[in-house]
Design a protein around this motif. Structure first.
Motif, mmCIF file in Angstrom:
data_model
loop_
_atom_site.group_PDB
_atom_site.id
_atom_site.type_symbol
_atom_site.label_atom_id
_atom_site.label_comp_id
_atom_site.label_asym_id
_atom_site.label_seq_id
_atom_site.Cartn_x
_atom_site.Cartn_y
_atom_site.Cartn_z
ATOM 1 N N THR A 35 -5.293 1.311 3.247
ATOM 2 C CA THR A 35 -5.859 1.611 1.931
ATOM 3 C C THR A 35 -6.742 2.855 1.980
ATOM 4 N N TYR A 87 1.408 3.891 -3.088
ATOM 5 C CA TYR A 87 1.121 5.309 -2.872
ATOM 6 C C TYR A 87 2.314 6.165 -3.317
ATOM 7 N N VAL A 102 0.834 -1.209 0.000
ATOM 8 C CA VAL A 102 0.000 0.000 0.000
ATOM 9 C C VAL A 102 0.865 1.254 0.000
ATOM 10 N N ILE A 117 -3.781 -0.083 -4.776
ATOM 11 C CA ILE A 117 -4.018 0.242 -3.364
ATOM 12 C C ILE A 117 -5.415 -0.218 -2.957
#
Length: 167
Positions: free
Chosen positions: A137, A103, A99, A129
């Protein structure tokens, strides 16, 4: 030895040999096919052509990655051009550790993607994600939903809404 591996994989890409011959020749010349080992070697050498071939070979043999950390490391490296493929793999494996990496990758400023007005890498990362679906998330999607970039913002909002309706 890297060049020889590239040459062999390219023979398959150009349909000069079939899949069985590729695997047989690879094992004969280089031993057991260990994509994770090869990914690590591509990182050491910072060889974009080798990375491309190794990811291709992994796809051909349907390799099951037990080295998600290498995929996560690679997606943040700027010396290659396989970020979207890596985002797809990370989405497929749905590791909670991905995640934060996805990002970060969604915000990468890569020179070779300067022309991409669709922000394909960022969008793939956002969807990756969302697919992981843990507490982290939602937080990352909320941050992305405030992006100044309308495409990133819209995708994050869409997926935030989807995540809320699933619960």
């Amino acid at each position: 030895m890297i060049k020889e591996k590239i040459n062999l994989i390219e023979l398959y890409m150009r349909k000069k040999i079939n899949k069985d011959s590729l695997i047989q020749e690879y094992k004969k010349n280089f031993g057991f096919i260990d994509i994770c080992y090869e990914l690590n070697l591509s990182i050491e050498k910072k060889d974009p052509e080798f990375l491309d071939c190794i990811l291709y070979l992994g796809d051909v043999i349907k390799y099951k990655y037990n080295c998600i950390y290498l995929l996560e490391k690679l997606i943040l490296e700027k010396w290659h051009y396989k970020h979207e493929d890596l985002a797809r793999l990370l989405q497929e494996y749905k590791s909670p550790s991905s995640v934060d990496v996805l990002y970060l990758a969604s915000n990468l400023n890569l020179e070779y993607l300067d022309f991409d007005d669709n922000y394909s890498l960022a969008i793939k990362c956002i969807w990756g994600i969302s697919c992981i679906g843990n507490e982290n998330t939602i937080g990352k999607l909320k941050i992305l939903s405030k992006s100044k970039n309308q495409k990133i913002k819209n995708n994050a909002i869409l997926l935030l809404n989807e995540n809320h309706t699933k619960k």
